[in-house]
Write a protein that holds these residues in place. Sequence first.
Motif, PDB file in Angstrom:
ATOM      1  N   GLN A   1      13.937  47.620  39.937  1.00 45.39           N
ATOM      2  CA  GLN A   1      15.017  47.162  40.807  1.00 45.39           C
ATOM      3  C   GLN A   1      14.719  47.543  42.252  1.00 45.39           C
ATOM      4  OE1 GLN A   1      17.759  45.522  39.897  1.00 45.39           O
ATOM      5  NE2 GLN A   1      18.011  45.853  37.695  1.00 45.39           N
TER       6      GLN A   1
ATOM      7  N   VAL B   1      15.345  49.196  45.832  1.00 45.88           N
ATOM      8  CA  VAL B   1      16.065  50.425  46.197  1.00 45.88           C
ATOM      9  C   VAL B   1      16.446  50.362  47.671  1.00 45.88           C
ATOM     10  CG1 VAL B   1      14.904  51.799  44.443  1.00 45.88           C
ATOM     11  CG2 VAL B   1      13.873  51.593  46.690  1.00 45.88           C
TER      12      VAL B   1
ATOM     13  N   PHE C   1      10.642  45.700  50.033  1.00 43.83           N
ATOM     14  CA  PHE C   1      11.393  45.766  48.785  1.00 43.83           C
ATOM     15  C   PHE C   1      10.513  45.234  47.651  1.00 43.83           C
ATOM     16  CE2 PHE C   1      14.888  45.436  51.901  1.00 43.83           C
ATOM     17  CZ  PHE C   1      15.682  46.505  51.489  1.00 43.83           C
TER      18      PHE C   1
ATOM     19  N   CYS D   1      10.547  44.208  43.220  1.00 38.83           N
ATOM     20  CA  CYS D   1      11.259  44.000  41.968  1.00 38.83           C
ATOM     21  C   CYS D   1      10.272  43.461  40.943  1.00 38.83           C
ATOM     22  CB  CYS D   1      12.433  43.039  42.157  1.00 38.83           C
ATOM     23  SG  CYS D   1      11.927  41.345  42.552  1.00 38.83           S
TER      24      CYS D   1
ATOM     25  N   ARG E   1      19.929  44.210  41.076  1.00 38.23           N
ATOM     26  CA  ARG E   1      20.966  44.900  41.839  1.00 38.23           C
ATOM     27  C   ARG E   1      20.730  44.700  43.332  1.00 38.23           C
ATOM     28  NH1 ARG E   1      19.997  49.359  38.103  1.00 38.23           N
ATOM     29  NH2 ARG E   1      18.697  50.301  39.743  1.00 38.23           N
TER      30      ARG E   1
ATOM     31  N   ALA F   1      20.312  45.985  47.191  1.00 33.60           N
ATOM     32  CA  ALA F   1      19.762  47.150  47.899  1.00 33.60           C
ATOM     33  C   ALA F   1      20.002  46.965  49.387  1.00 33.60           C
ATOM     34  CB  ALA F   1      18.271  47.310  47.622  1.00 33.60           C
TER      35      ALA F   1
END
Length: 1047
Positions: free
Chosen positions: A139, A141, A153, A155, A216, A218
């Motif tokens: 995910q 963060v 980022f 994922c 999710r 971030a």
Amino acid sequence: MHWYPISLVKLTLHMSSRLPICLTNPPSLFPGVFCFSELSFIIEPSDITVISKDPVVLDCVAHGQPPIIIRWLRNGVRLAESERLQFLSNGSLYILEARRDGEGSDGGFYQCLSQNKYGAILSQRSRLTIANISPFVVQPVPLEVTEGSVARFTCQVTSNPPATITWELDQSTLLLETDRITVLPNGALQIQNVQLEDAGKYRCVATNIGNRVKSRKATLSVINQGSGPKPRQRPRIIAGPQNMTASLHYTVVLECVATGNPRPIISWSRADSKPIDVFNARVLGSGNLVISDVKPQHSGVYLCRATTPRTRNYTIATANLTVLEPPSLVERPESQTRPRAGTARFVCQAQGVPLPRITWLKNGEEVHLNGRIKMYNSKLVITQITTEDDAIYQCVAENEQGSVLSLARLIVVMSEDRPSAPRNIHAETISSSAILLAWERPIYNADKVIAYSVHYMKAEGLNNEEYQVVIGNDTTSYIIDDLEPAWNYSFYMVAYMPMGASRMSDQVCQHTLEDVPLRTPELSLTSHSPTDIQVLWQPLPTKLSRGHIWAYRLSYRTAADATVLSVELAQNNTQYLLGDLQPDTVYLLRISAATRVGWCEPSSWTSHRTPKTSSIKVPPAPLLQQLEPLNCTSILVRWQASPGSVVVQGYRLCYHEEGQPEQPSIQLQPEDTEYTISGLNPRQKYQVKLLALSLVGDGYQADQTLSTPGCVSIRDHPVAQPPAPDHVRALANSSSAVYLRWSRPAFASRKVVSYTARCTPVGLMNVSAIRYIQTTNQNVVIQGLEPNTRYELVVRLHADQLSSPWSSVVHQRTLPRPVVHLKMEPEENNLAVTHYTILYASQRAWLAGHWQILQREGSNTMVLLERLEPGNVYLVKISASNLMGDGPFSTTVELALGPGPRHRGKSPRHSDSGSSSDTSGYYYHMDQKSMTGLMVGVCITLACIAICALILINKGRSRYISILIFFIYSTSNRPLYLFVISLFQGGSNLVISRTGPVNGSNRGKRWQFFKRERRNTNTSQVKSSDGNLMLLESLSSTSILIQNKNK
């Protein structure tokens, strides 16, 4: 299928050697047998991906003599027809609704089996994939970065087929309208030069044909840095490339994100110095390397380098790319017709990454191996053929990337009118590789025998391969000369007629003699303390030992000292601890082995540096397991962490090919326990080094060597032995070295792997004094010889695992032993220099990329070079370093030492091949500052000459050479002033002369020390009353060379 007339069978058999026999007869002798195309596939099932509950059709169409029955298998188990699984009339498989979950899942590997009266064949594997996508494994963060820096980022999901990754910002699709924002195919999001408006909540979205999932959120927070100047920062890679394994034709992304001030420049290269494929590779974003349609040649170690603009400050991250390749057949089996009691050989070779596993099928089922039917590597050999062996055989090559099949038919011919077997077989040993076999003709139908076949195999061990040689009917003896030393072999014979073969003769056994070992064991080196080296090796396999090993000889020396120490060990030893060594010193080690016949050629030198002496406890050496070649271009390195209290932060792995410079080091994570090195050259020796890293320092080092195997290729045909090297010449370089050169002989374009030179003292009584040197060049300097000794020298070449005979012998005597002592001194710098680095090497070592390194603190102005070889040419260059980094090296200067009092040195020349120019033009371009610097340098030099002259007068004559190197650094950290004073003590009353060459007044002895680049310069000579000569040579606009020549 090839038909051979009976009249040609005898000639064909004489020409065969270690090849399967094929007594094939014309079609008229066997009515109805014309070809082996009775059964084959027109369409085979292929890989398919579907959505759950969708219908599926897998096609299979076979061709052959009807009736043809088609059945289906899933994961090797035969399927039964049902309401949901239906076999269509055209042979296809229809699945009404594809199931994904549970034990009733339809996913897996499918094959169709086609059968008629001639036999059965199996299709290639096809994979049925039910589309699926998992929740996010990784995910994104939250991040907090400063304005102008980099945000990243990540994922990750597990998806089949692979998912497409997009990003959302504040629940809206992130627009990629600027070059600052990049989304990589692996899902990473990169934002360069972050702005305040980039702040917000980011979310990853993964989509495939079956589903869509979201990660999710971030939050990205951006801190305002302010308007003040930003401090300078060295480049730092925050997201480097990762080791990757990719399937053929896929697209791979090697990520590289770096920070620093100013913004670093990112560049890519390969560790093996091969060019990156510009047609399939491109840079995505600020420095990510994207390679599309990857192929096997793209495998290798890639280096990402982040460099501060206009400086030498950089950092490197590396990653290994391995391209997986589905199997492909290099050699296919051929259909055969064989008489009963004969022998059939089916050969099948495949290539792929990883190396395919080969199995054999008989009528669609795996072959049952027994005493008659055996597999040797990838060959299938059927001896004493019966009617049950008449079938269709398939070679199956498969790895994780897929499978490929090839079929061949074996037809067994029946005949009762056969000869009896050969009689009274007798074998006699001739040498370590040859045995004479003799026999008597058969009693029955001896006049109808057209050929004999000799069958032989190793009598000891399991699953040994049987070889076969076919010879004519006009002899009753034969020499088998391709045997391995120190082995027991069993032999039997078969007689052939046009209509069939005899039964086997009685078997006889005979052994070959021993020989010297084929090669030496591979070494594994580890240090447990700063003063020892633990040497380990594996016993040689029987094929390489060529007899019973009775002793090993371990030789070692330091890299700076030519004195070799040796220790002989008994045959049961596989390790030895060298103690009382010097800390932080490079040692060279090699090993040789001996049978009762004699010693083999020693291995090449393997280097190992002993640890530094320190009170700080660093990690011990990793437990490096035996290196494993995966194929001809890849090596698997495995290790275990050594027990200890020091926390390991990672590992550093280095490797290099024998005789080549070391490749850039590879940084590995602390949890890693294996690594695959790819992109190597076949049939080459490599040295691998591994050490653990910690916060307190680098750990102890483990070294190991391994030779890569040859690549799979078409079956090797017997080739003639290559000729020996010619035009061999020898010249004495010094009292301990001989220069040997030769020419490559003219023969077919076969790659020369290496040469071996042998050096033997004339009148030798001890075989241990024989020297063997391996090289890939057509010249070599043989060092470590005795002074004033006559030597016998020969050379042989090695090409494609074949060796030539030794060349014609040449003789050469070494010179008497001279004494040489060298001294160097660097100069001052107008910057705060922290230390100087001096590199020097002989010309031969420089060609091999091996420099000797010395470092001195910035307060030092002198360094002494010792133990230089007379008669050799040395190269010297210097650089300075301060807190900002390392400065560039000075121009390389060459120093040629005279061979002795009876030989004249050459005149100084430039180290580069640039054209000379008039010195008037040289001074014309000098500005006032350069002229001032030159005048200051000349003044300093003259003052040094005067001081040295006084020292010489006071101390009298001595017998060593000193070289003083003074250097001054400019503000750009580059040496501008380089003064060299060569002193041969003894002399006074200096006289300056500007005319031609200078010779001593008593003995015409002349010393040549330096060769300089770019152009010839003005030269002044200084001569003392007793013949002591000094030569002043302008090196550049601001440098002077002063050379002393003793009379």
